[in-house]
Design a protein around this motif. Structure first.
Motif, PDB file in Angstrom:
ATOM      1  N   SER A 120       0.800  -1.211   0.000  1.00 20.10           N
ATOM      2  CA  SER A 120       0.000   0.000   0.000  1.00 20.10           C
ATOM      3  C   SER A 120       0.834   1.263   0.000  1.00 20.10           C
ATOM      4  O   SER A 120       0.343   2.342  -0.299  1.00 20.10           O
ATOM      5  CB  SER A 120      -0.937   0.010   1.213  1.00 20.10           C
ATOM      6  OG  SER A 120      -0.203  -0.006   2.419  1.00 20.10           O
ATOM      7  N   GLU A 121       2.124   1.142   0.331  1.00 22.22           N
ATOM      8  CA  GLU A 121       2.973   2.318   0.392  1.00 22.22           C
ATOM      9  C   GLU A 121       3.598   2.658  -0.961  1.00 22.22           C
ATOM     10  O   GLU A 121       4.197   3.712  -1.116  1.00 22.22           O
ATOM     11  CB  GLU A 121       4.074   2.105   1.439  1.00 22.22           C
ATOM     12  CG  GLU A 121       3.504   2.054   2.846  1.00 22.22           C
ATOM     13  CD  GLU A 121       4.501   1.543   3.858  1.00 22.22           C
ATOM     14  OE1 GLU A 121       5.587   1.110   3.446  1.00 22.22           O
ATOM     15  OE2 GLU A 121       4.182   1.568   5.054  1.00 22.22           O
ATOM     16  N   LEU A 122       3.473   1.775  -1.930  1.00 17.46           N
ATOM     17  CA  LEU A 122       4.040   2.007  -3.253  1.00 17.46           C
ATOM     18  C   LEU A 122       2.974   2.537  -4.208  1.00 17.46           C
ATOM     19  O   LEU A 122       1.861   2.015  -4.263  1.00 17.46           O
ATOM     20  CB  LEU A 122       4.613   0.713  -3.822  1.00 17.46           C
ATOM     21  CG  LEU A 122       6.103   0.446  -3.672  1.00 17.46           C
ATOM     22  CD1 LEU A 122       6.452  -0.859  -4.383  1.00 17.46           C
ATOM     23  CD2 LEU A 122       6.952   1.578  -4.216  1.00 17.46           C
ATOM     24  N   PHE A 123       3.329   3.571  -4.970  1.00 17.87           N
ATOM     25  CA  PHE A 123       2.450   4.068  -6.012  1.00 17.87           C
ATOM     26  C   PHE A 123       2.197   2.926  -6.998  1.00 17.87           C
ATOM     27  O   PHE A 123       3.117   2.163  -7.312  1.00 17.87           O
ATOM     28  CB  PHE A 123       3.127   5.241  -6.708  1.00 17.87           C
ATOM     29  CG  PHE A 123       2.249   6.008  -7.642  1.00 17.87           C
ATOM     30  CD1 PHE A 123       1.239   6.817  -7.150  1.00 17.87           C
ATOM     31  CD2 PHE A 123       2.436   5.937  -9.013  1.00 17.87           C
ATOM     32  CE1 PHE A 123       0.430   7.541  -8.011  1.00 17.87           C
ATOM     33  CE2 PHE A 123       1.638   6.650  -9.886  1.00 17.87           C
ATOM     34  CZ  PHE A 123       0.624   7.459  -9.374  1.00 17.87           C
ATOM     35  N   PRO A 124       0.962   2.751  -7.496  1.00 17.47           N
ATOM     36  CA  PRO A 124       0.630   1.605  -8.358  1.00 17.47           C
ATOM     37  C   PRO A 124       1.576   1.395  -9.536  1.00 17.47           C
ATOM     38  O   PRO A 124       1.877   0.252  -9.894  1.00 17.47           O
ATOM     39  CB  PRO A 124      -0.789   1.941  -8.831  1.00 17.47           C
ATOM     40  CG  PRO A 124      -1.361   2.743  -7.723  1.00 17.47           C
ATOM     41  CD  PRO A 124      -0.220   3.577  -7.208  1.00 17.47           C
ATOM     42  N   LEU A 125       2.057   2.481 -10.150  1.00 16.41           N
ATOM     43  CA  LEU A 125       2.966   2.335 -11.280  1.00 16.41           C
ATOM     44  C   LEU A 125       4.215   1.561 -10.883  1.00 16.41           C
ATOM     45  O   LEU A 125       4.702   0.709 -11.633  1.00 16.41           O
ATOM     46  CB  LEU A 125       3.353   3.712 -11.822  1.00 16.41           C
ATOM     47  CG  LEU A 125       4.361   3.720 -12.977  1.00 16.41           C
ATOM     48  CD1 LEU A 125       3.784   3.004 -14.203  1.00 16.41           C
ATOM     49  CD2 LEU A 125       4.775   5.143 -13.318  1.00 16.41           C
ATOM     50  N   PHE A 126       4.744   1.825  -9.697  1.00 18.15           N
ATOM     51  CA  PHE A 126       5.954   1.146  -9.255  1.00 18.15           C
ATOM     52  C   PHE A 126       5.680  -0.305  -8.891  1.00 18.15           C
ATOM     53  O   PHE A 126       6.558  -1.165  -9.037  1.00 18.15           O
ATOM     54  CB  PHE A 126       6.571   1.894  -8.078  1.00 18.15           C
ATOM     55  CG  PHE A 126       6.945   3.309  -8.400  1.00 18.15           C
ATOM     56  CD1 PHE A 126       7.686   3.607  -9.529  1.00 18.15           C
ATOM     57  CD2 PHE A 126       6.525   4.349  -7.591  1.00 18.15           C
ATOM     58  CE1 PHE A 126       8.017   4.917  -9.854  1.00 18.15           C
ATOM     59  CE2 PHE A 126       6.857   5.661  -7.892  1.00 18.15           C
ATOM     60  CZ  PHE A 126       7.603   5.950  -9.029  1.00 18.15           C
ATOM     61  N   GLN A 127       4.489  -0.614  -8.429  1.00 22.74           N
ATOM     62  CA  GLN A 127       4.113  -2.003  -8.180  1.00 22.74           C
ATOM     63  C   GLN A 127       4.139  -2.802  -9.477  1.00 22.74           C
ATOM     64  O   GLN A 127       4.610  -3.942  -9.512  1.00 22.74           O
ATOM     65  CB  GLN A 127       2.724  -2.071  -7.550  1.00 22.74           C
ATOM     66  CG  GLN A 127       2.651  -1.478  -6.160  1.00 22.74           C
ATOM     67  CD  GLN A 127       1.274  -1.627  -5.566  1.00 22.74           C
ATOM     68  OE1 GLN A 127       0.473  -2.417  -6.034  1.00 22.74           O
ATOM     69  NE2 GLN A 127       0.998  -0.872  -4.525  1.00 22.74           N
TER      70      GLN A 127
END
Length: 219
Positions: A120-127
């Motif tokens: 949840s701490e990562l922006f979706p693009l980086f996931q």
């Protein structure tokens, strides 16, 4: 788009800070109907680093839906190392060394750091960049449609504590990301237009170094 001190910024800067602050406080797949997203994810498996230049339009309901305009650049290195900095509209930047994530407010000589220990701490693009092979574990596909030469994929996070209601990817025929959009649970929406995208380039280690902080302030 934070635990601790609230900073006094101008209205637009406060809006941008709010978006980035939410990242801290809570600190893409099924078979595609059109194929662009499958190609996109397969291509990402070979991406180790990238540079993405973008323009951003953000609309915040609590600010009367005024549209704020920004420009910036993202440097990324797998896994989870990135630098997101604004070159227009704000001087805020966000840095992750893969273990910690830091938001820096240069105008106020302030910064805040949190441990990067959950999805949840990562922006979706980086996931997506980190784990393209786990796309279907992280996101539910709400809609997949063709819009001219673009495949438009609307996603919903599957993981807990996400601040995002949905994420929209715009994938071109060349399997490249053309734009992406985020909609947060509070109604805040941002669309990012990709101006330049370079993959597997050499990036400096200095880009991912956190600035030393002490009690929330820059040293």
């Amino acid at each position: 788009m934070l635990p601790g001190n609230k900073l006094c910024l101008g209205e637009k800067e406060s809006s941008m800070k709010k978006i980035l602050s939410i990242w801290f406080s809570v600190l893409f797949l099924t078979t595609s109907a059109y194929g662009n997203i499958d190609c996109f994810l397969e291509k990402l498996k070979s991406v180790k680093t990238l540079k993405l230049v973008f323009s951003q339009e953000t609309k915040i309901p609590v600010a009367g839906n005024e549209v704020d305009l920004y420009g910036g650049v993202i440097y990324y290195e797998k896994p989870s190392r990135f630098r997101w900095e604004y070159t227009r509209g704000s001087d805020i930047f966000v840095v992750s060394d893969g273990k910690f994530i830091e938001t820096v407010f240069p105008s106020d000589k302030q910064c805040q750091v949190a441990e990067l220990d959950s999805k949840s701490e990562l922006f979706p693009l980086f996931q997506i960049l980190d784990s393209p092979d786990r796309f279907d574990e992280l996101f539910e596909v709400l809609n997949d449609e063709k819009d001219g030469k673009l495949e438009v994929l609307e996603l919903k996070p599957k993981y807990k504590d996400s601040i995002f209601e949905k994420i929209v990817l715009f994938i071109g025929e060349n399997c490249k990301l053309k734009a992406f959009k985020t909609v947060q649970l509070d109604g805040t929406s941002s669309i990012y237009i990709v101006k330049e995208l370079r993959e597997n380039l050499r990036v400096s280690e200095d880009l991912f170094k956190l600035i030393p902080c002490f009690q929330g302030s820059l040293r």
